[in-house]
Enzyme design. Structure first.
Site, mmCIF file in Angstrom:
data_model
loop_
_atom_site.group_PDB
_atom_site.id
_atom_site.type_symbol
_atom_site.label_atom_id
_atom_site.label_comp_id
_atom_site.label_asym_id
_atom_site.label_seq_id
_atom_site.Cartn_x
_atom_site.Cartn_y
_atom_site.Cartn_z
ATOM 1 N N HIS A 157 16.442 -3.999 12.561
ATOM 2 C CA HIS A 157 15.816 -5.261 13.023
ATOM 3 C C HIS A 157 14.291 -5.200 12.886
ATOM 4 O O HIS A 157 13.588 -5.860 13.638
ATOM 5 C CB HIS A 157 16.183 -5.573 14.483
ATOM 6 C CG HIS A 157 17.637 -5.415 14.788
ATOM 7 N ND1 HIS A 157 18.554 -6.431 14.633
ATOM 8 C CD2 HIS A 157 18.346 -4.341 15.215
ATOM 9 C CE1 HIS A 157 19.758 -5.999 14.968
ATOM 10 N NE2 HIS A 157 19.664 -4.734 15.321
ATOM 11 N N SER A 278 -8.942 -10.905 -3.898
ATOM 12 C CA SER A 278 -8.935 -12.325 -3.603
ATOM 13 C C SER A 278 -10.200 -12.945 -4.178
ATOM 14 O O SER A 278 -11.231 -12.285 -4.286
ATOM 15 C CB SER A 278 -8.884 -12.517 -2.085
ATOM 16 O OG SER A 278 -9.515 -13.713 -1.708
ATOM 17 N N LYS A 284 -9.999 -8.167 0.607
ATOM 18 C CA LYS A 284 -8.575 -8.164 0.309
ATOM 19 C C LYS A 284 -8.180 -7.222 -0.836
ATOM 20 O O LYS A 284 -8.891 -7.063 -1.814
ATOM 21 C CB LYS A 284 -8.097 -9.579 -0.061
ATOM 22 C CG LYS A 284 -8.085 -10.548 1.087
ATOM 23 C CD LYS A 284 -7.087 -10.198 2.182
ATOM 24 C CE LYS A 284 -5.659 -10.533 1.796
ATOM 25 N NZ LYS A 284 -5.427 -11.986 1.726
ATOM 26 N N GLU A 291 5.051 -8.748 -4.671
ATOM 27 C CA GLU A 291 5.375 -10.136 -4.305
ATOM 28 C C GLU A 291 6.003 -10.868 -5.481
ATOM 29 O O GLU A 291 6.949 -11.640 -5.324
ATOM 30 C CB GLU A 291 4.118 -10.874 -3.841
ATOM 31 C CG GLU A 291 3.619 -10.376 -2.499
ATOM 32 C CD GLU A 291 2.226 -10.892 -2.174
ATOM 33 O OE1 GLU A 291 1.978 -12.094 -2.330
ATOM 34 O OE2 GLU A 291 1.371 -10.076 -1.787
#
Ligand code: ARG
Length: 463
Positions: A157, A278, A284, A291
């Site tokens: 979980h 970024s 970043k 992704e």
């Protein structure tokens, strides 16, 4: 009109829009090698069976080889106005050989051709993808060997659950990949049968030798039913299903790496060459590769659904709907290759932040089960031990302590079975070391599964 090979029955030019709509050369052009390979086998058989003259057969074969060399070298470009790769090659052959070229299509149909080309093409692609997955599995095993002692939290979980090691975690993916290789092999084996000679749908009146073309093309046998031969696309769906599962594995792993890269986890740091920045936020460092893999998994699943949906209502035998198979399966092939090719070096260069993994393992009471087990080993029934440990965890939370730092008197207030050795029993190292059940995370147990995985992978490499 004169350009169309089937012009005889028609009295009008085909509408330019329809021609463009119908044409598949933009995507099936990539099968030119396999189309020529199939035609060479067919021409050989026609010559050997006396269906065409031997010298015509030889001339056709030479002509086809010349076309292949010219496309390979870029001397001959595929005509975007051709209907498909099959028509293009045949038209080019006739352009080069005249009447002899026109004999190639004796006793054969494009339905035959497309079925055989796609099997040959996918057979090659599977071999390439398989090798890439083997390399990925090898990389993971190599990393696992370095991290049999790297303790990290195991989750259920997404809550810290019990301590494991990074090696244990990585090996879970190795087993998935070994199954993926097995599925690729199954798909390859089942698709390796020869449809050529099925004709348009109902075979042929010529005395062909289907065994010969099947053998020449390296198939295991000619497909026994001509209707099935030209209308079966199970192999595309089956392969795409194997791809979907492979992508699912990469996607789950990608999701974990995305989490691990976040400041909330900081378990790993991607190499600069495998991360992106970024345009606005200078701090970043984004895990774009992972992704994108997660995103492309949806796309490959979409390809599978395209294939299944395209086939589900088709009457026997060939229907033009089936031309849609190629864009779907090619898209899946291309994207799976891109993903595996990028994922492997990204993993291999990823820096593991062991201390952070260990720090995370030290929080979250992931040794609570071991604390309960300690009492069980001293004779208490598990349910009672479970309850006592739960109470102790609640006390720790209240006092902002961990089970390791909770004073002995608090333990002994619950039961006298607790003695000084509880601290040793619940230390992270003990918790991992003692989980030596088969398949468990203890360094010894993991080394055993690594050896087994290496053996299995070795056998697959020799297949
Ligand atoms: N381009 C077609 C395909 O991809 C080849 C077979 C065409 N056969 C036909 N009868 N129209 O499926």
């Amino acid at each position: 009109m004169a350009d169309m090979m089937w012009a005889g029955r028609f009295s009008k030019q085909v509408d330019a829009g329809v021609n463009a709509f119908n044409s598949s050369i933009a995507f099936d052009g990539r099968m030119y090698r396999h189309d020529i390979q199939g035609s060479i086998a067919h021409a050989t058989m026609l010559g050997d069976c006396g269906i065409i003259k031997k010298e015509d057969s030889l001339e056709i074969i030479e002509g086809l080889k010349g076309i292949l060399a010219d496309i390979d070298s870029g001397k001959l470009e595929l005509d975007p106005n051709a209907e498909d790769i099959h028509m293009f090659v045949e038209a080019e052959l006739t352009k080069r050989l005249g009447d002899v070229g026109k004999r190639l299509h004796t006793s054969r149909s494009r339905n035959d051709q497309v079925a055989v080309d796609l099997r040959l093409y996918l057979r090659d692609e599977i071999a390439e993808i398989r090798a890439m997955v083997v390399e990925l599995a090898d990389t993971l095993i190599r990393m696992a060997k370095e991290h049999t002692e790297t303790i990290m939290p195991g989750y259920t979980h997404l809550q810290r659950a019990q301590p494991i090691t990074l090696a244990h975690h990585l090996m879970a993916y190795v087993w998935m990949l070994l199954r993926d290789i097995g599925r690729l092999d199954d798909a390859a084996e089942r698709m390796n049968v020869c449809p050529l000679g099925s004709g348009a749908l109902a075979g042929t009146t010529y005395h062909t030798n289907r065994q010969q073309t099947s053998d020449l093309l390296g198939f295991t046998e000619p497909m026994p039913n001509s209707l099935d031969g030209v209308s079966d696309r199970d192999y595309c769906a089956e392969l795409c299903c194997a791809f979907s599962l492979l992508m699912t594995h990469l996607s789950r792993f990608s999701e974990e790496i995305i989490l691990w890269c976040s400041w909330e986890f900081k378990f790993v740091e991607l190499d600069d060459a495998f991360a992106t920045g970024s345009s606005i936020m200078p701090q970043k460092k984004n895990p774009d590769v992972t992704e994108l893999i997660r995103g492309k998994t949806g796309r490959v699943n979409g390809d599978l659904v395209t294939l299944l949906t395209m086939m589900k209502g088709l009457p026997l035998a060939y229907n033009k709907d089936m031309q849609e198979d190629k864009e779907a399966i090619f898209d899946a092939v291309d994207n799976v290759k891109l993903c595996v090719k990028t994922f492997t070096p990204m993993l291999a260069t990823m820096r593991v932040l062991k201390d952070n993994m260990r720090r995370a393992a030290a929080k979250g009471f992931i040794n609570a089960t071991d604390c309960a087990d300690y009492l069980v080993k001293k004779g208490m029934p598990f349910r009672d031990a479970y309850k006592i440990t739960g109470t102790l965890v609640a006390q720790c939370i209240e006092k902002e302590l961990t089970l390791e730092t909770l004073p002995l008197e608090d333990y002994r207030a619950m039961t006298e079975l607790f003695t000084e050795d509880v601290y040793e029993a619940i230390s992270l190292d003990t918790c991992v070391r003692e989980r030596k059940s088969e398949g468990g995370p203890s360094p010894d147990a993991v080394k055993k599964q690594i050896a087994l995985a290496e053996e299995r992978l070795g056998a697959l490499k020799n297949d």
